[in-house]
Design a protein around this motif. Structure first.
Motif, PDB file in Angstrom:
ATOM      1  N   THR A 131       2.220   0.656 -15.631  1.00 42.26           N
ATOM      2  CA  THR A 131       1.285   1.003 -16.695  1.00 42.26           C
ATOM      3  C   THR A 131      -0.159   0.631 -16.399  1.00 42.26           C
ATOM      4  N   ASP A 132      -0.408  -0.178 -15.399  1.00 45.98           N
ATOM      5  CA  ASP A 132      -1.760  -0.648 -15.129  1.00 45.98           C
ATOM      6  C   ASP A 132      -2.564   0.384 -14.350  1.00 45.98           C
ATOM      7  N   TYR A 133      -3.812   0.552 -14.748  1.00 51.33           N
ATOM      8  CA  TYR A 133      -4.745   1.405 -14.028  1.00 51.33           C
ATOM      9  C   TYR A 133      -5.545   0.525 -13.078  1.00 51.33           C
ATOM     10  N   ILE A 134      -5.650   0.972 -11.833  1.00 49.84           N
ATOM     11  CA  ILE A 134      -6.453   0.272 -10.827  1.00 49.84           C
ATOM     12  C   ILE A 134      -7.375   1.301 -10.171  1.00 49.84           C
ATOM     13  N   LYS A 135      -8.221   0.845  -9.247  1.00 46.48           N
ATOM     14  CA  LYS A 135      -9.114   1.771  -8.566  1.00 46.48           C
ATOM     15  C   LYS A 135      -8.287   2.871  -7.905  1.00 46.48           C
ATOM     16  N   ALA A 136      -8.645   4.096  -8.184  1.00 42.61           N
ATOM     17  CA  ALA A 136      -7.875   5.239  -7.684  1.00 42.61           C
ATOM     18  C   ALA A 136      -7.837   5.272  -6.162  1.00 42.61           C
ATOM     19  N   GLN A 137      -8.908   4.879  -5.521  1.00 44.02           N
ATOM     20  CA  GLN A 137      -8.942   4.919  -4.066  1.00 44.02           C
ATOM     21  C   GLN A 137      -8.018   3.872  -3.443  1.00 44.02           C
ATOM     22  N   ASP A 138      -7.675   2.818  -4.178  1.00 44.08           N
ATOM     23  CA  ASP A 138      -6.804   1.784  -3.649  1.00 44.08           C
ATOM     24  C   ASP A 138      -5.348   2.219  -3.577  1.00 44.08           C
ATOM     25  N   ILE A 139      -4.951   3.245  -4.321  1.00 44.79           N
ATOM     26  CA  ILE A 139      -3.546   3.642  -4.314  1.00 44.79           C
ATOM     27  C   ILE A 139      -3.304   4.956  -3.576  1.00 44.79           C
ATOM     28  N   ARG A 140      -4.335   5.536  -3.008  1.00 38.89           N
ATOM     29  CA  ARG A 140      -4.158   6.801  -2.284  1.00 38.89           C
ATOM     30  C   ARG A 140      -3.188   6.657  -1.109  1.00 38.89           C
ATOM     31  N   HIS A 141      -3.297   5.575  -0.371  1.00 36.00           N
ATOM     32  CA  HIS A 141      -2.398   5.360   0.778  1.00 36.00           C
ATOM     33  C   HIS A 141      -0.952   5.173   0.299  1.00 36.00           C
ATOM     34  N   ASP A 142      -0.762   4.470  -0.811  1.00 34.96           N
ATOM     35  CA  ASP A 142       0.584   4.290  -1.359  1.00 34.96           C
ATOM     36  C   ASP A 142       1.199   5.633  -1.740  1.00 34.96           C
ATOM     37  N   ILE A 143       0.417   6.493  -2.353  1.00 34.37           N
ATOM     38  CA  ILE A 143       0.903   7.808  -2.756  1.00 34.37           C
ATOM     39  C   ILE A 143       1.292   8.627  -1.528  1.00 34.37           C
ATOM     40  N   TYR A 144       0.468   8.568  -0.487  1.00 33.40           N
ATOM     41  CA  TYR A 144       0.774   9.289   0.753  1.00 33.40           C
ATOM     42  C   TYR A 144       2.084   8.776   1.355  1.00 33.40           C
ATOM     43  N   THR A 145       2.252   7.459   1.380  1.00 38.28           N
ATOM     44  CA  THR A 145       3.458   6.864   1.954  1.00 38.28           C
ATOM     45  C   THR A 145       4.701   7.231   1.144  1.00 38.28           C
ATOM     46  N   ILE A 146       4.600   7.213  -0.173  1.00 35.48           N
ATOM     47  CA  ILE A 146       5.735   7.578  -1.034  1.00 35.48           C
ATOM     48  C   ILE A 146       6.126   9.037  -0.799  1.00 35.48           C
ATOM     49  N   ASN A 147       5.150   9.929  -0.776  1.00 39.57           N
ATOM     50  CA  ASN A 147       5.437  11.355  -0.553  1.00 39.57           C
ATOM     51  C   ASN A 147       6.076  11.582   0.816  1.00 39.57           C
ATOM     52  N   LYS A 148       5.568  10.906   1.827  1.00 30.35           N
ATOM     53  CA  LYS A 148       6.127  11.046   3.174  1.00 30.35           C
ATOM     54  C   LYS A 148       7.563  10.527   3.221  1.00 30.35           C
ATOM     55  N   PHE A 149       7.817   9.396   2.593  1.00 29.76           N
ATOM     56  CA  PHE A 149       9.155   8.806   2.583  1.00 29.76           C
ATOM     57  C   PHE A 149      10.149   9.721   1.873  1.00 29.76           C
ATOM     58  N   ILE A 150       9.800  10.208   0.697  1.00 32.17           N
ATOM     59  CA  ILE A 150      10.704  11.085  -0.055  1.00 32.17           C
ATOM     60  C   ILE A 150      10.957  12.385   0.710  1.00 32.17           C
ATOM     61  N   ARG A 151       9.919  12.959   1.286  1.00 30.13           N
ATOM     62  CA  ARG A 151      10.069  14.208   2.045  1.00 30.13           C
ATOM     63  C   ARG A 151      10.997  14.006   3.242  1.00 30.13           C
ATOM     64  N   GLN A 152      10.826  12.893   3.963  1.00 32.98           N
ATOM     65  CA  GLN A 152      11.661  12.642   5.126  1.00 32.98           C
ATOM     66  C   GLN A 152      13.095  12.290   4.743  1.00 32.98           C
ATOM     67  N   CYS A 153      13.283  11.626   3.603  1.00 30.54           N
ATOM     68  CA  CYS A 153      14.649  11.336   3.154  1.00 30.54           C
ATOM     69  C   CYS A 153      15.375  12.605   2.761  1.00 30.54           C
ATOM     70  N   LEU A 154      14.670  13.539   2.137  1.00 30.54           N
ATOM     71  CA  LEU A 154      15.285  14.791   1.744  1.00 30.54           C
ATOM     72  C   LEU A 154      15.599  15.662   2.966  1.00 30.54           C
ATOM     73  N   GLU A 155      14.796  15.526   4.019  1.00 29.77           N
ATOM     74  CA  GLU A 155      15.044  16.278   5.241  1.00 29.77           C
ATOM     75  C   GLU A 155      16.067  15.594   6.135  1.00 29.77           C
ATOM     76  N   GLY A 156      16.425  14.333   5.802  1.00 29.84           N
ATOM     77  CA  GLY A 156      17.420  13.604   6.583  1.00 29.84           C
ATOM     78  C   GLY A 156      16.867  12.925   7.811  1.00 29.84           C
ATOM     79  N   LYS A 157      15.559  12.743   7.897  1.00 30.55           N
ATOM     80  CA  LYS A 157      14.947  12.094   9.059  1.00 30.55           C
ATOM     81  C   LYS A 157      14.791  10.613   8.823  1.00 30.55           C
ATOM     82  N   ASN A 158      14.586   9.886   9.907  1.00 29.50           N
ATOM     83  CA  ASN A 158      14.319   8.448   9.830  1.00 29.50           C
ATOM     84  C   ASN A 158      12.852   8.257   9.460  1.00 29.50           C
TER      85      ASN A 158
END
Length: 161
Positions: A131-158
């Motif tokens: 629920t906490d709002y923080i500087k938007a630029q501080d979480i951009r890398h986290d969002i990229y990492t989450i999207n990459k992880f989910i995409r690779q898990c769905l594709e079955g890659k390590n």
């Protein structure tokens, strides 16, 4: 991904007890001891009382802020969002297949843009990770990492390879 505010329950409890004691002592001085005996001006009493009430509010809001843990379980192919507060624990699970992407829910403040990470489901429902709002630029890398992880898990890659 874990959002855990610093909480030292013991010290926070002692601080709240101390502040409540100070506030009750202040109220006793203001209402039950004549002003000629205390030899203090009313302005000093007012500023001290306001300061004590402010400290009690800040301390209790810090203690009552929930701890949120967001786990991405590759073996179960799901996201688990667990929120712990003083009174309850809430656990919410979503399958990777139901998640379209992770994104930033942005909000414009006086001092700049803030945001919080959210999961966007295929049904276009938005699920905040916390629920906490923080500087938007501080979480951009986290969002990229989450999207990459989910995409690779769905594709079955390590994820690491």
């Amino acid at each position: 991904m874990k959002h855990k505010p610093n909480k030292t329950w013991f010290f926070a409890g002692l601080l709240i007890i101390f502040l409540v004691y100070q506030l009750s002592f202040y109220l006793y001085q203001v209402f039950f001891i004549p002003g000629s005996l205390t030899q203090q001006r009313g302005d000093a009493h007012l500023i001290y009382g306001i300061f004590l009430i402010f400290l009690i509010a800040v301390t209790s809001s810090q203690v009552l802020t929930p701890e949120v843990t967001c786990s991405f379980d590759k073996n179960m192919s799901q996201v688990v969002i667990e929120s712990k507060s003083l009174s309850n624990i809430t656990v919410t699970k979503y399958a990777f297949a139901d998640i379209e992407r992770a994104d930033i829910e942005q909000y414009q403040e006086r001092f700049g843009q803030v945001g919080r990470p959210v999961l966007i489901l295929k049904s276009l429902k938005t699920i905040p990770i916390h629920t906490d709002y923080i500087k938007a630029q501080d979480i951009r890398h986290d969002i990229y990492t989450i999207n990459k992880f989910i995409r690779q898990c769905l594709e079955g890659k390590n994820f690491l390879g």
